[in-house]
Design a protein around this motif. Structure first.
Motif, PDB file in Angstrom:
ATOM      1  N   THR A 116       0.809  -1.223   0.000  1.00 10.07           N
ATOM      2  CA  THR A 116       0.000   0.000   0.000  1.00 10.07           C
ATOM      3  C   THR A 116       0.839   1.268   0.000  1.00 10.07           C
ATOM      4  O   THR A 116       0.322   2.350   0.244  1.00 10.07           O
ATOM      5  CB  THR A 116      -0.925   0.048   1.237  1.00 10.07           C
ATOM      6  OG1 THR A 116      -0.110  -0.064   2.415  1.00 10.07           O
ATOM      7  CG2 THR A 116      -1.947  -1.060   1.227  1.00 10.07           C
ATOM      8  N   CYS A 117       2.147   1.158  -0.275  1.00  9.40           N
ATOM      9  CA  CYS A 117       2.983   2.354  -0.145  1.00  9.40           C
ATOM     10  C   CYS A 117       2.625   3.410  -1.192  1.00  9.40           C
ATOM     11  O   CYS A 117       2.631   4.611  -0.899  1.00  9.40           O
ATOM     12  CB  CYS A 117       4.455   1.985  -0.187  1.00  9.40           C
ATOM     13  SG  CYS A 117       4.985   1.206  -1.691  1.00  9.40           S
ATOM     14  N   LEU A 159       5.568   3.329   6.625  1.00 11.89           N
ATOM     15  CA  LEU A 159       6.581   4.176   7.250  1.00 11.89           C
ATOM     16  C   LEU A 159       7.368   4.874   6.161  1.00 11.89           C
ATOM     17  O   LEU A 159       7.658   4.279   5.125  1.00 11.89           O
ATOM     18  CB  LEU A 159       7.545   3.319   8.070  1.00 11.89           C
ATOM     19  CG  LEU A 159       7.095   2.774   9.416  1.00 11.89           C
ATOM     20  CD1 LEU A 159       8.114   1.770   9.925  1.00 11.89           C
ATOM     21  CD2 LEU A 159       6.930   3.908  10.422  1.00 11.89           C
ATOM     22  N   GLU A 160       7.699   6.138   6.399  1.00  9.57           N
ATOM     23  CA  GLU A 160       8.655   6.772   5.501  1.00  9.57           C
ATOM     24  C   GLU A 160      10.015   6.653   6.174  1.00  9.57           C
ATOM     25  O   GLU A 160      10.243   7.241   7.230  1.00  9.57           O
ATOM     26  CB  GLU A 160       8.327   8.234   5.218  1.00  9.57           C
ATOM     27  CG  GLU A 160       9.369   8.798   4.262  1.00  9.57           C
ATOM     28  CD  GLU A 160       9.005  10.135   3.660  1.00  9.57           C
ATOM     29  OE1 GLU A 160       8.104  10.805   4.190  1.00  9.57           O
ATOM     30  OE2 GLU A 160       9.657  10.499   2.665  1.00  9.57           O
ATOM     31  N   ASN A 195       9.588  -1.948  -1.608  1.00  4.35           N
ATOM     32  CA  ASN A 195       8.296  -1.287  -1.413  1.00  4.35           C
ATOM     33  C   ASN A 195       7.500  -1.865  -0.256  1.00  4.35           C
ATOM     34  O   ASN A 195       6.635  -1.212   0.291  1.00  4.35           O
ATOM     35  CB  ASN A 195       7.469  -1.339  -2.703  1.00  4.35           C
ATOM     36  CG  ASN A 195       7.415  -2.726  -3.297  1.00  4.35           C
ATOM     37  OD1 ASN A 195       7.915  -3.688  -2.711  1.00  4.35           O
ATOM     38  ND2 ASN A 195       6.820  -2.846  -4.462  1.00  4.35           N
ATOM     39  N   CYS A 196       7.798  -3.104   0.132  1.00  4.40           N
ATOM     40  CA  CYS A 196       6.964  -3.752   1.144  1.00  4.40           C
ATOM     41  C   CYS A 196       7.754  -4.793   1.912  1.00  4.40           C
ATOM     42  O   CYS A 196       8.612  -5.480   1.346  1.00  4.40           O
ATOM     43  CB  CYS A 196       5.765  -4.414   0.450  1.00  4.40           C
ATOM     44  SG  CYS A 196       4.694  -5.335   1.570  1.00  4.40           S
ATOM     45  N   LEU A 197       7.487  -4.885   3.200  1.00  3.16           N
ATOM     46  CA  LEU A 197       8.034  -5.974   4.001  1.00  3.16           C
ATOM     47  C   LEU A 197       6.843  -6.758   4.526  1.00  3.16           C
ATOM     48  O   LEU A 197       6.075  -6.264   5.353  1.00  3.16           O
ATOM     49  CB  LEU A 197       8.857  -5.426   5.159  1.00  3.16           C
ATOM     50  CG  LEU A 197      10.212  -4.879   4.718  1.00  3.16           C
ATOM     51  CD1 LEU A 197      10.763  -3.958   5.777  1.00  3.16           C
ATOM     52  CD2 LEU A 197      11.172  -6.016   4.442  1.00  3.16           C
ATOM     53  N   LEU A 198       6.669  -7.929   3.991  1.00  2.00           N
ATOM     54  CA  LEU A 198       5.546  -8.762   4.390  1.00  2.00           C
ATOM     55  C   LEU A 198       6.041  -9.739   5.457  1.00  2.00           C
ATOM     56  O   LEU A 198       6.825 -10.633   5.164  1.00  2.00           O
ATOM     57  CB  LEU A 198       4.996  -9.496   3.156  1.00  2.00           C
ATOM     58  CG  LEU A 198       3.889 -10.514   3.390  1.00  2.00           C
ATOM     59  CD1 LEU A 198       2.691  -9.890   4.092  1.00  2.00           C
ATOM     60  CD2 LEU A 198       3.451 -11.100   2.054  1.00  2.00           C
TER      61      LEU A 198
END
Lengths: 189, 553
Positions: free
Chosen positions: B179-180, B311-312, B359-362
């Motif tokens: 969702t970034c 998070l940015e 872009n994502c850490l799942l």
């Protein structure tokens, strides 16, 4: 007259084709041996001489003339043997035991503290991958080294060693997926 | 007639409707991540050549200072995300499927966050030379933030004879959980629109289409508002149906324009350039503020993390730090995946840093990322071919990749495969199809590289052979000349030479005679036995002394 016509006709034809073939032989003459070229293109070009021939080209020519078997290229390994078998329409053979064991890929490294600048390795390198001059330190150009090991024996101070190429993120490859099929279930009747 | 906001849409082949799982991470506001104890910056965060460090260990660096770059065209420099000291330059674990280490610059922040001197803002970019703008984007180290990490400046230079007609901004974000980009569009739509303005000027395009999947209504509204506010002409936010993988570059182009990018071609060849929304915002920062790419928005989600959120964070922040700021791990944690569940890679450790492409850490639970089911042989059901968004024949490619028949697998257009994972997802035999394609691609690249090296070695060997032959010829020619010259001389002054030779021989004979005379022992005839013994003893001593002397030497 009746017997002469066919004789004349056949002789005439033979003459015409003979001339045509003779002309073609001169006109379309191929320099070198195209089969040897194709074989040479498949060899890894390390010029290591492990096959018993002084370089890849002589080995290719020996295969082309039937003097050598297709299973003598150590650095090429199975891949090259299969490619050669494909090209020549022969059965693939296991690597000849006489020529040595395949090793992991390596490059030559000169210990620069030990090097005395004798230029012997420069003369041994088949691809000019070592730079240096008399009484000057020598060094191996990593990107050009084929790992043939020909520079190792001539060194009088034994300052050249073979360094296996380490795996990093540039040389890493996705492994072949190990797939083990689930055993088929027995039919329940 | 279609209303102005309605755009005709096309549909690509195949695709999958997946549960989107995006709500988890959208429940919390976008927050700024704290500055970690250590920032780890890999020298390779982009496609292309690896960067070379510009700083030394122990050196103080300022925020925004360039710390690594490469001279290669396809590359992107790296900047210090905050001020601090270079603690080390060496191997550190990086996010890579191999789990290997790579060279990284490690910075220990000093907490001051002191900026380096930045280049001037280019507010008047419309008057600027396009090459200067491209150079600015290149300097800023911007890469495709959608995940591919291709250097953006290269994409901004389509070449002299290429006319770009349509600019496409990719806000589709089709992969589940991520969702970034949604968060970025919700919170920074005006920034993205500023970036679009710059891109339109840079690429000289009139038409711009912003593609967003219909599961992001808030983002769509925010983007529409921003476009209207900016008064942008011929720029439309287009709502596209949610279908995986509509965010793939070639798929999105097909949906929005109906054009297909040919095999082995890039979108520029059909007059289209596509950029991710995050990349577009980064371009605006670089041009309007002179800021390089120092941070990015990253989604932390999954059942394995306590407070899923966006998070940015500064590039280089360790993953463990980010997870701690999202409430830490829960008991359900099973697997750590970088990227989404379809295309992401499993991480071996959370010590790896956040890179530009992440872009994502799942943080997945066992249910979210189950272990691969037992595989069964392919039954040729054809389900994979039905869902393939590139219209390939995955089962054929599987057979040939499995048999290592790389010519055949290429004949089935392996290199058009985008590794989206649709085929493996639907495969009733649970075959790891994408792994086979990745393996085949890697092998083919490696074989090509080997071929190139062999060709180089062959040329060098032939050149050396030719040189040795030439030298040998030259040496022989020289020798022949010398011999000829000598023979000529001999023929001319033969008599004189004979006289000389005779004189030398005579002299040598005299010397030899003299030597023999001097060395011979005298008075050795008619000796008594006692005398003979004495002489023998003396001789023995002399010999002993001689050998001793030699040994001492």
């Amino acid at each position: 007259m009746l017997t002469l016509t066919p004789i004349l006709a056949i002789t005439g034809l033979a003459l015409v084709f003979g001339l045509l073939l003779g002309y073609s032989n001169i006109r379309f003459h191929v320099e070198g041996d195209p089969i040897a070229d194709q074989i040479d293109a498949l060899l890894p070009q390390t010029q290591c001489g492990q096959c018993g021939f002084p370089g890849c080209r002589p080995y290719a020519e020996a295969i082309a003339t039937g003097e050598a078997e297709i299973n003598r290229c150590v650095p090429g390994g199975e891949t090259v043997i299969i490619a050669l078998a494909d090209l020549l329409g022969r059965d693939p053979l296991p690597l000849d035991a006489d020529v040595g064991e395949p090793k992991p890929k390596a490059v030559a490294v000169i210990d620069e503290n030990e090097c005395i600048g004798c230029t012997l390795c420069l003369q041994a390198c088949p691809v000019d991958a070592i730079i240096g001059a008399a009484k000057q330190m020598h060094t191996v150009v990593r990107d050009l080294c084929t790992g043939c090991e020909l520079c190792v024996p001539p060194c009088p101070v034994e300052c050249i060693h073979m360094e296996p190429i380490k795996e990093d993120i540039r040389t890493w490859r996705w492994p072949y997926p190990e797939v083990e099929f689930e055993p088929a279930r027995e039919a329940t009747a | 007639m279609t209303p102005p906001n309605q755009q005709r849409l096309w549909r690509f082949h195949g695709g999958l409707h997946l549960p989107d799982n995006k709500a988890q991470s959208l429940g919390r506001e976008l927050t700024q991540a704290t500055v970690p104890q250590r920032l780890i910056l890999p020298l390779q965060q982009h496609i292309g050549e690896e960067d070379k460090p510009l700083v030394a260990v122990g050196e103080r660096v300022l925020k925004g200072q360039m710390i690594a770059r490469s001279k290669a065209y396809i590359s992107a420099p790296i900047h210090a995300p905050t001020s601090g000291t270079v603690a080390s330059i060496g191997p550190e674990p990086i996010p890579h499927p191999s789990g290997l280490v790579a060279t990284c610059i490690v910075i220990e922040p000093d907490g001051e966050d002191a900026w380096a001197e930045l280049p001037e803002p280019m507010d008047d970019y419309q008057q600027r030379d396009r090459a200067d703008l491209r150079e600015r984007v290149r300097w800023a180290g911007i890469v495709g933030l959608g995940g591919a990490a291709f250097p953006t400046s290269v994409k901004l230079n389509p070449g002299p004879n290429v006319r770009i007609k349509t600019l496409i901004i990719n806000g589709a974000e089709c992969e589940p959980y991520i969702t970034c980009d949604d968060m970025l569009m919700r919170t920074r739509a005006p920034r993205i629109v500023s970036g679009i303005k710059i891109l339109k000027h840079l690429l000289e395009v009139e038409e711009c289409l912003i593609g967003i999947e219909d599961n992001k209504p808030v983002a769509i509204a925010a983007m529409r508002q921003a476009v209207t506010d900016a008064g942008l002409q011929k720029t439309r936010v287009v709502t596209i149906p949610t279908l995986y993988p509509s965010g793939g570059e070639k798929q999105l182009i097909h949906i929005l324009t109906g054009k297909e990018v040919p095999s082995h071609a890039i979108p520029a060849q059909i007059g289209v350039v596509c950029h991710n929304v995050g990349t577009t915002a980064a371009i605006a920062d670089a041009v309007l503020e002179g800021k390089p790419l120092l941070s990015r928005i990253v989604t932390l989600t999954g059942d394995g993390v306590a407070e899923p959120r966006n998070l940015e964070a500064l590039i280089g922040t360790p993953v463990s730090d980010l997870i701690a700021q999202a409430g830490g791990y829960t008991n359900a944690v099973y697997k750590l995946i970088l990227g989404g569940p379809m295309m992401g890679i499993a991480l071996h450790t959370d010590a790896v840093p956040l890179t530009k492409a992440a872009n994502c850490l799942l943080v997945a639970s066992r249910e979210e990322a189950p272990d691969p089911s037992p595989v069964r042989p392919c039954i040729r059901c054809g389900e994979c071919a039905r869902v393939c968004p590139v219209s390939l024949l995955p089962q054929q490619m599987y057979w040939y990749a499995r048999a290592k028949d790389f010519d055949k697998v290429q004949a089935y257009n392996l290199f058009d495969c985008i590794e989206c994972g649709c085929c493996s997802h639907v495969c009733p035999a649970h075959l790891p199809l994408v792994q086979f394609y990745r393996f085949a691609k890697n092998e083919i690249w490696a074989q090509e590289e080997e071929k190139r090296k062999a060709e180089q070695a062959r040329q060098r060997h032939e050149a050396r052979q030719a040189r040795l032959e030439r030298l040998e010829r030259e040496r022989k020619a020289k020798l022949r000349k010398k011999k000829e010259a000598l023979e000529k001389k001999k023929g001319a002054g033969g008599k004189e030479q004979d006289a000389k030779k005779a004189a030398i021989e005579a002299a040598m004979k005299r010397v030899a005679e003299k030597k023999a005379a001097a060395a011979a022992p005298k008075n050795t005839e008619g000796l008594t036995p006692a005398q003979q013994r004495q002489v023998d003893n003396a001789e023995a001593r002399r010999r002993a002394a001689e050998t001793e002397g030699e040994q001492e030497k």
